[in-house]
Design an enzyme around this catalytic site. Structure first.
Site, PDB file in Angstrom:
ATOM      1  N   ASP A   1      38.884  12.935  19.541  1.00 26.59           N
ATOM      2  CA  ASP A   1      38.031  11.266  18.634  1.00 26.59           C
ATOM      3  C   ASP A   1      39.458  10.173  19.189  1.00 26.59           C
ATOM      4  O   ASP A   1      40.795   9.999  18.097  1.00 26.59           O
ATOM      5  CB  ASP A   1      38.573  12.208  17.268  1.00 26.59           C
ATOM      6  CG  ASP A   1      38.519  11.209  16.722  1.00 26.59           C
ATOM      7  OD1 ASP A   1      38.243   9.544  16.885  1.00 26.59           O
ATOM      8  OD2 ASP A   1      37.983  10.865  15.308  1.00 26.59           O
TER       9      ASP A   1
ATOM     10  N   PHE B   1      41.842  13.902  11.273  1.00 29.38           N
ATOM     11  CA  PHE B   1      41.147  13.033  10.139  1.00 29.38           C
ATOM     12  C   PHE B   1      40.306  13.749   9.285  1.00 29.38           C
ATOM     13  O   PHE B   1      39.381  14.927  10.060  1.00 29.38           O
ATOM     14  CB  PHE B   1      40.416  10.868  11.165  1.00 29.38           C
ATOM     15  CG  PHE B   1      39.871  11.012  10.194  1.00 29.38           C
ATOM     16  CD1 PHE B   1      40.829   9.727   9.314  1.00 29.38           C
ATOM     17  CD2 PHE B   1      38.462  10.612   9.575  1.00 29.38           C
ATOM     18  CE1 PHE B   1      39.711   9.100   7.915  1.00 29.38           C
ATOM     19  CE2 PHE B   1      37.690   9.432   8.982  1.00 29.38           C
ATOM     20  CZ  PHE B   1      39.277   9.181   8.119  1.00 29.38           C
TER      21      PHE B   1
ATOM     22  N   ARG C   1      50.157   1.581   5.747  1.00 28.28           N
ATOM     23  CA  ARG C   1      50.225   1.650   7.118  1.00 28.28           C
ATOM     24  C   ARG C   1      49.968   0.608   8.079  1.00 28.28           C
ATOM     25  O   ARG C   1      49.118  -1.188   7.057  1.00 28.28           O
ATOM     26  CB  ARG C   1      48.888   1.735   7.775  1.00 28.28           C
ATOM     27  CG  ARG C   1      48.874   3.326   7.565  1.00 28.28           C
ATOM     28  CD  ARG C   1      46.898   4.251   7.879  1.00 28.28           C
ATOM     29  NE  ARG C   1      45.908   3.572   8.058  1.00 28.28           N
ATOM     30  CZ  ARG C   1      44.675   3.674   8.498  1.00 28.28           C
ATOM     31  NH1 ARG C   1      44.614   5.149   9.565  1.00 28.28           N
ATOM     32  NH2 ARG C   1      43.644   2.717   8.197  1.00 28.28           N
TER      33      ARG C   1
ATOM     34  N   TYR D   1      34.507  -0.389  15.330  1.00 28.62           N
ATOM     35  CA  TYR D   1      34.710  -1.128  14.124  1.00 28.62           C
ATOM     36  C   TYR D   1      36.470  -1.639  13.734  1.00 28.62           C
ATOM     37  O   TYR D   1      37.498  -1.958  13.451  1.00 28.62           O
ATOM     38  CB  TYR D   1      34.564  -0.984  12.802  1.00 28.62           C
ATOM     39  CG  TYR D   1      34.845   0.493  12.228  1.00 28.62           C
ATOM     40  CD1 TYR D   1      35.677   0.442  11.799  1.00 28.62           C
ATOM     41  CD2 TYR D   1      33.529   1.161  12.798  1.00 28.62           C
ATOM     42  CE1 TYR D   1      35.566   1.840  11.375  1.00 28.62           C
ATOM     43  CE2 TYR D   1      33.526   2.378  11.869  1.00 28.62           C
ATOM     44  CZ  TYR D   1      34.179   2.684  10.970  1.00 28.62           C
ATOM     45  OH  TYR D   1      34.524   3.883  10.965  1.00 28.62           O
ATOM     46  N   LYS D   2      37.201  -0.687  14.590  1.00 27.34           N
ATOM     47  CA  LYS D   2      39.123  -1.117  14.449  1.00 27.34           C
ATOM     48  C   LYS D   2      39.635  -1.866  14.883  1.00 27.34           C
ATOM     49  O   LYS D   2      39.398  -3.194  15.536  1.00 27.34           O
ATOM     50  CB  LYS D   2      39.613   0.628  14.705  1.00 27.34           C
ATOM     51  CG  LYS D   2      39.141   1.360  13.774  1.00 27.34           C
ATOM     52  CD  LYS D   2      39.812   2.963  13.605  1.00 27.34           C
ATOM     53  CE  LYS D   2      39.297   3.648  12.446  1.00 27.34           C
ATOM     54  NZ  LYS D   2      39.229   3.376  10.809  1.00 27.34           N
TER      55      LYS D   2
END
Length: 419
Positions: free
Chosen positions: A204, A125, A379, A229-230
């Site tokens: 990560d 990322f 995605r 939050y995912k």
């Protein structure tokens, strides 16, 4: 019609199907496939936050700090530890993923003084790389950041990665699941290779925690960060977490000396003394409203069980890949994720030259919410607790309709602020 009956039969056999009712689903016709960016709202979270605001804060006022607020970073961190294969005292919830990355990268580079190489990959990322670049700048630019490549934009070149890890390497920092392709690293193999060279490893976990079993302890991982939050459904901007292996905690010093990380914060000493364990990686006052919103969703995931979640995740992604091969590849798409389930997280990426406009048409014309990543990547994040097989089947049908009716041509190429 792309196997509607088959999809319904898969849903009837789904051992996790009842969990869908535990989420707020305001529009039953909306197919939400962006849980790898922001998870749905659990009903229990809405109730929990309402009680927190109206009762704990509204009635209890500051007394809440001694009735569960102050220890929330460790209490909730202990629950997340169960999801990542760690001990309770090895995970704490604090700050954002980027801030936690900064703390751990700087701490690792200090511990590894004399080594001047940070190894990552081109699939990481970008924010993780920015933090590494900023940390290297603080050290005066003595560290070289080396990125292993990819031959197909889906999987990393492992030979290249392993070549870069040598006696000069201070830290290897990688995303366990790549954010664009969904490629899933073999954590144990990479960690072992790094340790053979004397390097530390920082993982990560943003795109893996809550979606599949993670075994930090069994793999001997040194450090890790992750967002909530995912797949953890903690809400927009919810605090992140960090992991430090128990035997490293006393040897690593946080570069941010905040009062909550002080040995005895309420002594209000003028000189900082770090607290023991993970406490010294905390900084300022915990964000109680957003922090507390994480807990009900984590409890739900623990109740569902990661083995069952992973099993359904593999079934969902395999079903999506099968349908995509049958219906979308002939319409100009390429598969942008690994075909082998063992190398894939809980998302499937589709590539197309007009991906951005197709993405817009999916959202605005077909009531399907994915997300877009440059330059050509759509995605589809499949969260097993609330995504059904019927969702997958219908999403593919709607994408096929977009292509057949050329609905994407009604949208421009100018990007919105958030894609």
């Amino acid at each position: 019609r792309l196997g509607e009956d088959f999809a319904r039969e898969l849903d009837r056999q789904d051992e996790l199907s009842s969990f869908r009712q535990e989420f707020v689903i305001a529009d039953p016709h909306l197919i939400y496939l962006d849980g790898n960016s922001l998870g749905r709202l659990p009903r229990a979270t809405a109730q929990h936050v309402r009680a927190l605001v109206e009762q704990q804060w509204g009635e209890g006022l500051i007394r809440g700090w001694n009735t569960g607020w102050f220890d929330a970073p460790h209490r909730i961190g202990g629950k997340i530890a169960q999801l990542v294969g760690a001990k309770p005292g090895e995970v704490v919830v604090s700050d954002s993923t980027s801030v936690n990355l900064f703390k751990l990268i700087v701490a690792a580079l200090r511990l590894q003084a004399g080594r001047n190489r940070i190894v990552s990959d081109t699939g990481n990322f970008p924010s993780d790389l920015y933090i590494a670049q900023g940390a290297a700048d603080i050290f005066g630019g003595i560290h070289q950041i080396v990125l292993a490549g990819s031959t197909d934009r889906v999987t990393p070149d492992l030979d290249d990665l392993y070549r870069q890890i040598d006696e000069r390497t201070a830290l290897v920092t990688l995303s366990h699941v790549a954010f664009k392709s969904g490629y899933l690293y073999d954590m144990e193999a990479v960690t072992r290779r790094a340790h053979q060279a004397g390097a530390l490893v920082l993982w990560d976990l943003c795109h893996s925690v809550g979606a599949l079993p993670v075994e930090l302890g069994a793999c001997g991982a040194d450090l890790a960060v992750g967002c909530t939050y995912k797949y953890l459904n903690g809400g927009p901007g919810a605090p992140a977490f960090l992991y430090v292996r128990e035997d490293l905690q006393a040897r690593l010093n946080s570069p941010i000396w905040g009062w909550i990380g002080q040995h005895r914060p309420f002594d209000f000493d003028m000189t900082y003394r770090p607290a023991a364990g993970l406490q010294h990686f905390l900084t300022g006052t915990p964000n109680i409203l957003s922090l507390s919103a994480i807990e009900p969703a984590v409890d739900m995931i623990l109740r569902a069980g990661l083995d069952r979640i992973r099993r359904k995740s593999v079934q969902l992604t395999e079903y999506l890949l099968f349908l995509a091969e049958q219906e979308l590849v002939p319409r100009g798409f390429e598969i942008g994720s690994p075909r082998r389930a063992a190398e894939r997280g809980s998302q499937v990426s589709l590539r197309h030259p007009d991906a951005y406009r197709i993405n817009r048409a999916m959202i605005e014309r077909m009531n399907v919410i994915p997300d877009f990543r440059e330059p050509d990547n759509i995605r589809l994040g499949l969260v097993p607790l609330y995504v059904s097989f019927a969702d997958v089947q219908a999403a593919v049908q709607r994408i096929a309709n977009i292509m057949d009716e050329r609905l994407y041509e009604g949208f421009g190429v100018q990007r919105l602020a958030v894609t």
